[in-house]
Design a protein around this motif. Structure first.
Motif, short mmCIF file in Angstrom:
data_model
loop_
_atom_site.label_atom_id
_atom_site.label_comp_id
_atom_site.label_asym_id
_atom_site.label_seq_id
_atom_site.Cartn_x
_atom_site.Cartn_y
_atom_site.Cartn_z
N ALA A 64 0.79 -1.23 0.00
CA ALA A 64 0.00 0.00 0.00
C ALA A 64 0.83 1.28 0.00
O ALA A 64 0.26 2.37 -0.15
CB ALA A 64 -0.93 0.01 1.21
N CYS A 65 2.13 1.20 0.17
CA CYS A 65 2.94 2.43 0.20
C CYS A 65 3.15 2.95 -1.23
O CYS A 65 2.91 2.25 -2.21
CB CYS A 65 4.28 2.18 0.88
SG CYS A 65 5.37 1.05 -0.01
N THR A 66 3.64 4.18 -1.33
CA THR A 66 3.92 4.78 -2.64
C THR A 66 5.39 4.60 -2.98
O THR A 66 6.23 4.30 -2.12
CB THR A 66 3.59 6.28 -2.63
OG1 THR A 66 4.39 6.93 -1.63
CG2 THR A 66 2.12 6.50 -2.31
N ILE A 67 5.72 4.81 -4.25
CA ILE A 67 7.10 4.60 -4.69
C ILE A 67 8.05 5.61 -4.04
O ILE A 67 9.21 5.29 -3.77
CB ILE A 67 7.21 4.65 -6.23
CG1 ILE A 67 8.57 4.12 -6.67
CG2 ILE A 67 6.93 6.06 -6.75
CD1 ILE A 67 8.66 3.78 -8.14
N LYS A 68 7.56 6.81 -3.74
CA LYS A 68 8.41 7.81 -3.09
C LYS A 68 8.86 7.31 -1.72
O LYS A 68 10.05 7.38 -1.37
CB LYS A 68 7.65 9.12 -2.93
CG LYS A 68 8.40 10.20 -2.14
CD LYS A 68 7.54 11.43 -1.97
CE LYS A 68 8.27 12.53 -1.19
NZ LYS A 68 8.53 12.15 0.21
N GLU A 69 7.92 6.79 -0.95
CA GLU A 69 8.25 6.28 0.39
C GLU A 69 9.19 5.08 0.29
O GLU A 69 10.14 4.95 1.07
CB GLU A 69 6.97 5.88 1.13
CG GLU A 69 5.97 7.00 1.30
CD GLU A 69 6.34 7.95 2.42
OE1 GLU A 69 7.11 7.55 3.30
OE2 GLU A 69 5.84 9.09 2.42
N LEU A 70 8.92 4.19 -0.65
CA LEU A 70 9.77 3.00 -0.81
C LEU A 70 11.17 3.40 -1.24
O LEU A 70 12.16 2.86 -0.72
CB LEU A 70 9.15 2.05 -1.83
CG LEU A 70 9.97 0.80 -2.13
CD1 LEU A 70 10.23 -0.03 -0.88
CD2 LEU A 70 9.28 -0.06 -3.21
N PRO A 102 -0.40 -2.11 -13.99
CA PRO A 102 -0.45 -0.68 -14.34
C PRO A 102 0.91 -0.04 -14.05
O PRO A 102 1.64 -0.48 -13.15
CB PRO A 102 -1.53 -0.12 -13.42
CG PRO A 102 -2.31 -1.30 -12.96
CD PRO A 102 -1.38 -2.47 -12.97
N ARG A 103 1.25 1.02 -14.77
CA ARG A 103 2.59 1.59 -14.68
C ARG A 103 3.02 1.97 -13.26
O ARG A 103 4.12 1.60 -12.83
CB ARG A 103 2.71 2.81 -15.60
CG ARG A 103 4.15 3.34 -15.69
CD ARG A 103 4.30 4.37 -16.79
NE ARG A 103 5.68 4.82 -16.90
CZ ARG A 103 6.19 5.83 -16.21
NH1 ARG A 103 5.42 6.50 -15.36
NH2 ARG A 103 7.46 6.18 -16.35
N PRO A 104 2.21 2.67 -12.46
CA PRO A 104 2.66 3.00 -11.10
C PRO A 104 2.96 1.76 -10.27
O PRO A 104 3.96 1.70 -9.55
CB PRO A 104 1.49 3.80 -10.52
CG PRO A 104 0.76 4.33 -11.71
CD PRO A 104 0.90 3.27 -12.75
N ARG A 105 2.07 0.77 -10.35
CA ARG A 105 2.28 -0.47 -9.61
C ARG A 105 3.49 -1.22 -10.13
O ARG A 105 4.25 -1.82 -9.36
CB ARG A 105 1.01 -1.33 -9.71
CG ARG A 105 1.10 -2.70 -9.10
CD ARG A 105 1.28 -2.67 -7.60
NE ARG A 105 0.13 -2.14 -6.90
CZ ARG A 105 0.08 -1.98 -5.58
NH1 ARG A 105 1.12 -2.30 -4.84
NH2 ARG A 105 -0.99 -1.48 -4.99
#
Length: 488
Positions: A238-244, A273-276
């Motif tokens: 559930a986190c975003t790529i920025k946090e990861l 999907p691209r973000p995932r």
């Protein structure tokens, strides 16, 4: 009109007749209150966080005849922007500049140190305002619902974040960090924030507005390994790529993940999907590189695991381990469900932090509340079956999304309220007293509001203390100290 408000009106009329100057000195000490009635439509917002200020902003811009009063139970504004955003994310807090512009608008008034539901009721507000918007957020914790969760060493992420961010209600938390391994339950941005703060180099944190008490505790922390546990798989994290990315690049740390958790993920990448897809690729890259870093502090996701119970120490006084159910997925993508396999594992750990979500609480018995969804039942922000009462933010939709989500949601509520003003759904034929009608109630109950200019005194003192330590600010943790500075 109820008896309390009738008494307030009697107090106002009597005071003006018998001693106008004395009354004015008391009642109109709040910034922006005039000694003559004003013709404005009166709107009250309960909650001085992002939802409250965004709602106020939209209403003020939408109509030139509206006076908006923002009530907040703490003496300080900005809610989760001040107390929830990670201290090493100062850019996210820049939205405070926008909120400040709203608070300083000639038709906006901030009234801190007023606890709606306790110091004044929602019905009393509704008597003196044309419309009331409830935007008070989510201060409750979602329970894990497992045996042992109340043992010492188990904390909610909400309380832990509040502790290192200076929320007065969490100042006494004093988490025990004398253990090697911490387990965080949940894999959203808050969980990753907590992991990063636990493992971040002190030199990095010293330049932020993290509290000195938290800095001291982290300086003595023995936590060297943080596991971030989720019930589903890598493609549902559930986190975003920025946090990861911040976690992957955190100095002095290395990933510690299990290859088996990523079985079949490579093959599924092309259909994501691209973000995932980008998020998953970054996890796979971290998995591949984790063996070559050799850092002494480690962090890692643990997928397909759900908490069963917290295991106590030998003397039964504190958490010593957590027992996890191993899951498999049924379905795919965001709709995939975690189903127990019957297998379990135990993870020794002395710190367990539950990051499974915040929860709104009922504010007043007169306001409808759905205890199952933990929201105020509403239609597009209109509280059901209650004309003139609205809600925005987490108490409207649940504790999901980022600040931009709250902004759009609050603008939607503001838009609906403006439509009701324009259409006549809200009766504007009767003048309302607004804050002038609440002032005598609060004075009688021994409650003195904090104005925005009072808050600016608190802020100035915090900045001064922070500069002495090379920080942007050192937050005050004690409400009485805040009030002392505000009214100095």
């Amino acid at each position: 009109m109820n008896r309390t408000v009738q008494k307030s009106l009697f107090f106002i009329v009597k005071s003006v007749r018998t001693s106008p100057s004395n009354f004015a000195g008391k009642l109109y000490a709040w910034r922006g209150l005039s000694t003559t009635p004003d013709p404005h439509t009166k709107v009250c917002i309960v909650g001085g966080g992002p939802a409250g200020f965004y709602t106020a902003q939209h209403i003020i811009k939408g109509r030139p005849d509206v006076q908006v009063d923002v009530y907040e139970r703490l003496p300080v504004p900005f809610g989760l922007v001040r107390f929830g955003v990670a201290p090493d994310h100062p850019e996210v807090k820049n939205v405070i500049n926008t909120f400040t512009q709203t608070a300083q608008h000639e038709r906006c008034r901030f009234l801190g140190n007023v606890n709606v539901g306790k110091d004044v009721s929602v019905d009393e507000l509704r008597q003196v305002y044309h419309a009331v918007v409830l935007s008070y957020g989510a201060e409750g914790n979602r329970s894990l619902g497992v045996p042992g969760e109340h043992l010492s060493g188990v904390y909610s992420a909400k309380d832990f974040v509040g502790w290192y961010n200076g929320l007065p209600y969490n100042r006494e938390l004093q988490p025990d960090l004398s253990h090697d391994t911490a387990v965080i339950l949940g894999q959203g941005n808050v969980a990753v924030d907590v992991a990063r703060i636990l493992l971040a180099p002190l030199d990095m944190l010293k330049k932020t507005d993290i509290t000195q008490a938290a800095l001291d505790a982290l300086a003595n922390s023995q936590v060297r390994r943080v596991l971030i546990v989720g019930r589903r798989g890598p493609m549902q994290v559930a986190c975003t790529i920025k946090e990861l990315r911040e976690m992957v690049n955190l100095p002095g740390t290395q990933p510690d993940m299990l290859t088996d958790d990523f079985h079949g993920v490579n093959e599924a990448l092309k259909d994501l999907p691209r973000p995932r897809k980008r998020l998953t690729e970054l996890m796979l890259k971290a998995l591949k590189e984790q063996a070559v870093k050799g850092a002494h502090r480690k962090w890692g996701f643990r997928f397909l695991r759900s908490p069963l119970d917290v295991l106590p120490s030998a003397d039964g006084t504190r958490a010593a381990a957590i027992r996890l159910a191993l899951n498999k997925l049924e379905g795919s993508g965001d709709e995939a469900r975690a189903v127990p396999t019957g297998e379990v594992e135990e993870v020794p750990c002395g710190v367990i932090i539950s990051s499974i979500g915040y929860k709104s609480l009922p504010i007043d018995s007169a306001v409808p509340f759905d205890p199952r969804k933990a929201i105020i039942p509403n239609t597009m922000g209109r509280v059901q079956e209650t004309t003139g009462l609205y809600c925005s933010g987490w108490v409207k939709r649940g504790p999901t999304g980022v600040i931009a989500t709250t902004m759009n949601d609050s603008f939607d509520t503001g838009r609906v309220l403006l439509q009701d003003l324009d259409s006549g759904a809200i009766d504007l034929s009767e003048a309302r007293l607004g804050a002038q009608g609440i002032a005598p109630l609060l004075e009688k109950r021994g409650v003195r509001p904090v104005s925005f200019s009072d808050w600016e005194k608190i802020s100035g003192e915090e900045v001064r203390r922070g500069e002495a330590q090379g920080k942007p600010r050192e937050k005050m943790l004690d409400v009485q100290e805040m009030l002392s500075v505000a009214w100095s």
